[in-house]
Motif scaffolding. Structure first.
Motif, PDB file in Angstrom:
ATOM      1  N   UNK A   1       6.891  56.623  22.103  1.00  0.00           N
ATOM      2  CA  UNK A   1       7.165  55.706  23.345  1.00  0.00           C
ATOM      3  C   UNK A   1       7.164  55.707  24.575  1.00  0.00           C
ATOM      4  N   UNK A   2       6.839  54.880  25.765  1.00  0.00           N
ATOM      5  CA  UNK A   2       6.838  55.234  26.857  1.00  0.00           C
ATOM      6  C   UNK A   2       8.128  54.344  27.104  1.00  0.00           C
ATOM      7  N   UNK A   3       8.846  53.789  26.901  1.00  0.00           N
ATOM      8  CA  UNK A   3      10.261  53.171  27.199  1.00  0.00           C
ATOM      9  C   UNK A   3      11.074  53.357  26.760  1.00  0.00           C
ATOM     10  N   UNK A   4      12.228  53.210  27.583  1.00  0.00           N
ATOM     11  CA  UNK A   4      13.209  54.298  27.171  1.00  0.00           C
ATOM     12  C   UNK A   4      14.540  53.458  25.837  1.00  0.00           C
ATOM     13  N   UNK A   5      14.472  54.521  25.299  1.00  0.00           N
ATOM     14  CA  UNK A   5      14.580  54.370  23.431  1.00  0.00           C
ATOM     15  C   UNK A   5      15.900  55.921  23.332  1.00  0.00           C
ATOM     16  N   UNK A   6      16.609  55.710  22.075  1.00  0.00           N
ATOM     17  CA  UNK A   6      17.531  56.992  22.078  1.00  0.00           C
ATOM     18  C   UNK A   6      17.432  56.821  20.430  1.00  0.00           C
ATOM     19  N   UNK A   7      18.140  58.034  20.326  1.00  0.00           N
ATOM     20  CA  UNK A   7      18.542  58.295  18.682  1.00  0.00           C
ATOM     21  C   UNK A   7      19.631  58.346  18.343  1.00  0.00           C
ATOM     22  N   UNK A   8      20.360  57.843  17.481  1.00  0.00           N
ATOM     23  CA  UNK A   8      21.686  58.820  16.818  1.00  0.00           C
ATOM     24  C   UNK A   8      22.157  59.922  16.956  1.00  0.00           C
ATOM     25  N   UNK A   9      22.870  60.369  17.457  1.00  0.00           N
ATOM     26  CA  UNK A   9      23.522  61.618  17.399  1.00  0.00           C
ATOM     27  C   UNK A   9      23.975  61.810  16.600  1.00  0.00           C
ATOM     28  N   UNK A  10      24.107  62.909  14.938  1.00  0.00           N
ATOM     29  CA  UNK A  10      24.706  63.743  14.379  1.00  0.00           C
ATOM     30  C   UNK A  10      25.060  62.327  12.677  1.00  0.00           C
ATOM     31  N   UNK A  11      23.282  62.647  12.808  1.00  0.00           N
ATOM     32  CA  UNK A  11      22.297  61.271  12.470  1.00  0.00           C
ATOM     33  C   UNK A  11      21.132  62.293  11.366  1.00  0.00           C
ATOM     34  N   UNK A  12      21.359  62.465  10.343  1.00  0.00           N
ATOM     35  CA  UNK A  12      20.138  63.784   9.821  1.00  0.00           C
ATOM     36  C   UNK A  12      19.086  62.700   9.520  1.00  0.00           C
ATOM     37  N   UNK A  13      17.189  63.002   9.348  1.00  0.00           N
ATOM     38  CA  UNK A  13      16.607  62.496   8.584  1.00  0.00           C
ATOM     39  C   UNK A  13      15.782  62.906   7.688  1.00  0.00           C
ATOM     40  N   UNK A  14      15.867  62.060   6.409  1.00  0.00           N
ATOM     41  CA  UNK A  14      15.026  62.388   5.785  1.00  0.00           C
ATOM     42  C   UNK A  14      13.859  62.671   5.898  1.00  0.00           C
ATOM     43  N   UNK A  15      12.755  63.896   6.064  1.00  0.00           N
ATOM     44  CA  UNK A  15      11.457  62.962   6.870  1.00  0.00           C
ATOM     45  C   UNK A  15      10.562  63.395   5.414  1.00  0.00           C
ATOM     46  N   UNK A  16      10.458  63.891   4.415  1.00  0.00           N
ATOM     47  CA  UNK A  16      10.451  63.757   3.446  1.00  0.00           C
ATOM     48  C   UNK A  16      10.736  63.703   1.951  1.00  0.00           C
ATOM     49  N   UNK A  17      11.083  62.757   0.966  1.00  0.00           N
ATOM     50  CA  UNK A  17      11.315  62.604  -0.338  1.00  0.00           C
ATOM     51  C   UNK A  17      11.652  62.874  -1.532  1.00  0.00           C
ATOM     52  N   UNK A  18      11.721  63.665  -2.058  1.00  0.00           N
ATOM     53  CA  UNK A  18      11.743  64.378  -3.301  1.00  0.00           C
ATOM     54  C   UNK A  18      12.347  64.704  -4.453  1.00  0.00           C
ATOM     55  N   UNK A  19      12.683  65.383  -5.387  1.00  0.00           N
ATOM     56  CA  UNK A  19      13.734  65.133  -7.024  1.00  0.00           C
ATOM     57  C   UNK A  19      14.270  66.542  -6.810  1.00  0.00           C
TER      58      UNK A  19
END
Length: 355
Positions: free
Chosen positions: A216-234
């Motif tokens: 995205x070209x607009x101004x955005x931020x991601x929260x720090x100290x927050x991991x991301x689950x980019x693929x779910x599994x078991x």
């Protein structure tokens, strides 16, 4: 931000931080275009300088764009008073940045290669990290962000390929952030620049031109100290950061062919790291594998392993696995043997699941 829970991380809701800027786990809406990682960094720096007249970018050769061209066009647009070259002295670069930030400015210092950050180690560890604490919060250098290209590059050898993140993860008072992709790099860098604490931001140089995605070209931020689950599994949880995520993703896809369901987590912020997300995942899968390019001994993977064993000991079904760099200086012609590859990770996945 860890308290927001896994549902918020996966749903990608947006909210506003104390500075009135948008935080988002999905980048929000708005137009975007295909960018590689160095171009996303460049776009973030343009936004940082444009949105805050107190922001400055400085370092070795940044005036003409730097070695990797991340600062291209900044001096022409914002002037040499706000984007300027420094002497070849990393200690001086960071020391100057601390003073600039202590005066209420946004100091964005570039270290040309992360391998060269060691002469500035004293300034980062003994000054920047302790500045707020030693004054009882009467003064601070929270506006300091130190950018540095890190990790393997395919031909860098032992002076241009190191991953020194673990050194700084041991130091209270600073944050350590590493993006995995262009979209992440832009949002995380803007968060670092606006965070009220000094931050070391390592950029995986391997991905500068290889990693391309819609940003995205607009101004955005991601929260720090927050991991991301980019693929779910078991069946097993995989944790990594930076360029290693793409390698781990490939291993997960191959593991699926053998019926193994992998949950893949990008830590994003190493300090303070999101223990809750990793713990929740491991309690579900019962297994954990960590992969990073830095040497295995004393690497940040060891801290993750120890913390999760403490929290999930009775739930673990196998020992925590680590697939990391070797305990040698980073080699040149033997880089392929040193690096944690897809096949090394896949073998470790199978061994852990079949333990």
């Amino acid at each position: 931000m860890a308290a927001t829970g896994n549902s918020a991380r996966r749903l990608g809701r947006s909210f506003v931080n104390l500075y009135g800027r948008e935080f988002s786990t999905s980048c929000g809406s708005g137009s975007g275009r295909s960018l590689n990682l160095y171009s996303a960094i460049n776009q973030a720096l343009h936004i940082a300088l444009e949105s805050d007249p107190r922001a400055y970018v400085f370092g070795e050769d940044v005036g003409f764009g730097g070695v990797f061209r991340c600062t291209t066009g900044l001096a022409d647009r914002f002037g040499k008073n706000r984007v300027f070259n420094t002497p070849l002295c990393e200690q001086g670069i960071v020391g100057f940045g601390i003073g600039l930030a202590a005066m209420g400015n946004r100091a964005i210092a570039e270290i040309q290669f992360a391998d060269y950050i060691y002469p500035a180690f004293d300034q980062i560890v003994n000054e920047a990290a302790k500045f707020r604490y030693r004054s009882g919060n009467q003064f601070n250098c929270g506006g300091l962000t130190i950018r540095a290209p890190y990790g393997a590059v395919g031909h860098g050898g032992h002076y241009h390929s190191q991953s020194p993140e673990a050194f700084f993860c041991h130091v209270p008072g600073i944050k350590v952030v590493i993006p995995r992709s262009p979209r992440q790099a832009k949002g995380l860098l803007l968060s670092c620049i606006r965070d009220p604490n000094p931050v070391v931001f390592f950029e995986p140089k391997w991905l500068y031109r290889l990693s391309v995605e819609e940003v995205p070209e607009h101004d955005y931020m991601f929260p720090l100290s927050e991991a991301e689950v980019i693929q779910e599994g078991n069946d097993i949880t995989l944790v990594g950061w930076g360029a290693q995520l793409s390698i781990m993703k490939q291993a997960c896809l191959d593991a699926e062919k053998d019926g193994i369901s992998c949950e893949l987590i990008d830590l994003r912020t190493l300090i303070p790291w999101d223990k809750d997300t990793v713990e929740t995942s491991v309690r579900k899968t019962g297994r954990l594998l960590i992969s990073h390019e830095a040497p295995v001994t004393g690497g940040f993977g060891a801290e993750i392993s120890a913390s999760i064993v403490e929290r999930c000991f009775l739930r673990l079904e196998a020992p925590v696995a680590r697939v990391c760099g070797l305990d040698t200086p980073f080699p040149l012609v033997f880089e392929a043997f040193y690096m944690p590859t897809k096949n090394k990770i896949l073998d470790a996945i199978k061994a852990t699941v079949n333990f």
